[in-house]
Design an enzyme around this catalytic site. Structure first.
Site, PDB file in Angstrom:
ATOM      1  N   ASN A 132       0.812  -1.222   0.000  1.00 33.72           N
ATOM      2  CA  ASN A 132       0.000   0.000   0.000  1.00 33.72           C
ATOM      3  C   ASN A 132       0.846   1.273   0.000  1.00 33.72           C
ATOM      4  OD1 ASN A 132       0.515  -1.158   2.653  1.00 33.72           O
ATOM      5  ND2 ASN A 132      -0.510   0.628   3.490  1.00 33.72           N
ATOM      6  N   CYS A 303      -4.129   5.473   6.907  1.00 32.78           N
ATOM      7  CA  CYS A 303      -4.605   5.080   8.237  1.00 32.78           C
ATOM      8  C   CYS A 303      -3.577   5.423   9.312  1.00 32.78           C
ATOM      9  CB  CYS A 303      -4.893   3.587   8.305  1.00 32.78           C
ATOM     10  SG  CYS A 303      -5.225   2.844   6.726  1.00 32.78           S
TER      11      CYS A 303
HETATM   12  N1  PLP Z   1      -4.627  -3.751   3.624  1.00 32.35           N
HETATM   13  C1  PLP Z   1      -4.091  -2.816   2.834  1.00 32.35           C
HETATM   14  C2  PLP Z   1      -2.915  -3.167   1.988  1.00 32.35           C
HETATM   15  C3  PLP Z   1      -4.636  -1.526   2.789  1.00 32.35           C
HETATM   16  O1  PLP Z   1      -4.091  -0.596   1.996  1.00 32.35           O
HETATM   17  C4  PLP Z   1      -5.757  -1.239   3.605  1.00 32.35           C
HETATM   18  C5  PLP Z   1      -6.332   0.115   3.634  1.00 32.35           C
HETATM   19  O2  PLP Z   1      -5.708   1.101   3.361  1.00 32.35           O
HETATM   20  C6  PLP Z   1      -6.292  -2.257   4.417  1.00 32.35           C
HETATM   21  C7  PLP Z   1      -5.693  -3.499   4.402  1.00 32.35           C
HETATM   22  C8  PLP Z   1      -7.470  -2.011   5.301  1.00 32.35           C
HETATM   23  O3  PLP Z   1      -8.610  -1.704   4.541  1.00 32.35           O
HETATM   24  P1  PLP Z   1      -9.886  -0.989   5.203  1.00 32.35           P
HETATM   25  O4  PLP Z   1      -9.375   0.244   5.904  1.00 32.35           O
HETATM   26  O5  PLP Z   1     -10.756  -0.681   4.049  1.00 32.35           O
HETATM   27  O6  PLP Z   1     -10.491  -1.954   6.151  1.00 32.35           O
END
Ligand code: PLP
Length: 334
Positions: A132, A303
């Site tokens: 990400n 996040c």
């Molecule tokens: N995994 C990855 C690689 C992410 O980029 C994200 C969110 O940015 C998540 C998990 C978690 O997704 P969510 O916040 O939609 O639950």
């Protein structure tokens, strides 16, 4: 989605006309999502997003595997995985091993192979497919083969792959895979857990037995309809123009600032993500200036950006705190 936010509001579990309308819409979305990842419709479970899918996959598999199971992840996972592993390590007395990644963001697979061979049939692996923060794509087919050879259960965080590059679970031995709708233009708050037929996991939520008993609770019909539509749209998108746009962006920044380092440039990468180190420039200050100009970028994961912690992904790739302070992530889109 609009009709399902207003005039069509039946509960999909109800037998009356209004319920049948929403049931049909949910069934169509399930077909559309299954087509996106080449799975069967019965292998798709709708959730509230990837955080829930990841928790359901890991906690649900752990509950079946039992205490003493070994957990393995990479050193560059999203916090939804790392925080869940931390929790599982204490509640299931599980031993959690993280495989380090090099400066390019790629893991040492011999380390993974050795760990898998030490505990055959009693290991749960969770691996991020595309990162990400850097967009680096891990060698997932090889990782899946190593897991299959030793009887380990493999969960894949495919959140960033979906909508950008093809996913085909019919050709790679993945047991569980998580997706989040808003990463491919579906609304926020809707996600998917793919569970290969025959793989048994414990539900997190108990109740009316919706979603084949794996995820009780009345479905978020409008969200599911949006997810299905986004999944169909994503399949029609060509990643090449996006990659050209990303390359042009990186080239332009390099022309202005010749010492720019593109994190993960030596590895295969997603077409939309660019993570840049600009020596001598404070990343946070730069992002404030960009924000003022109407350009939205982030220090790492969105996040984690309020947490005041250096990017765990760049730390996991072995970069220093001062290097990370001069780095930021830019995401482009179709
Ligand atoms: N995994 C990855 C690689 C992410 O980029 C994200 C969110 O940015 C998540 C998990 C978690 O997704 P969510 O916040 O939609 O639950």
């Amino acid at each position: 989605m609009s009709p399902f936010l207003g005039e069509v509001f039946g509960n999909p579990s109800a037998l009356h006309q209004a319920g049948r309308k929403t049931r049909n819409a949910v069934d169509l979305a399930r077909q559309q999502v299954a087509a996106l990842i080449q799975s069967r419709e019965t292998e798709i479970t709708f959730t509230s997003g990837a955080t829930e899918s990841i928790t359901l996959a890991l906690r649900g598999a752990m509950a079946r595997l039992g205490e003493g199971t070994r957990l393995i992840t990479s050193s560059v996972e999203h916090s939804a995985v790392t925080q869940t592993c931390k929790d599982l390590a204490s509640s299931f007395q599980a031993e959690w091993k993280q495989i380090s990644c090099d400066h390019s963001g790629l893991p040492d697979l011999s380390e993974l192979q050795q760990l898998l061979q030490e505990k055959p049939n009693s290991t749960l692996v969770s691996w991020i497919w595309a990162n990400n923060e850097t967009g680096v794509i891990s060698p997932l087919p090889e990782i899946a083969e190593l897991c299959a050879d030793t009887g380990a259960i493999l969960h894949v965080d495919a959140v960033q792959m979906a909508g950008k590059l093809p996913i085909d679970v019919s050709t790679i031995p993945i047991h569980l895979l998580s997706l989040s709708g808003h990463k491919f233009h579906a609304p926020q708050g809707i996600g998917v857990l793919y569970r290969r037929s025959g793989v048994s996991i414990e539900p997190l939520l108990h109740g009316g037995g919706q979603e084949g008993g794996l995820r009780s609770g009345t479905e978020n019909v409008a969200g599911i309809v949006g997810l299905g539509a986004a999944a169909s749209w994503a399949q029609t998108q060509d990643p090449e123009p996006l990659a050209r746009l990303r390359n042009r962006f990186e080239q332009s920044v390099r022309e202005l600032h010749p010492n720019t380092l593109v994190h993960g440039a030596e590895a295969p990468r997603l077409p939309n993500t660019s993570n840049l180190f600009l020596p001598g420039i404070d990343g946070e200050a730069l992002l404030l200036v960009l924000d003022h100009l109407g350009l939205c970028a982030s220090p790492g994961s969105a996040c984690g950006s309020s947490a005041k912690h250096p990017s765990p992904v760049l730390m996991g790739m072995g970069f220093s705190r001062s290097h990370i302070k001069s780095s930021a992530r830019y995401s482009l889109s179709h």
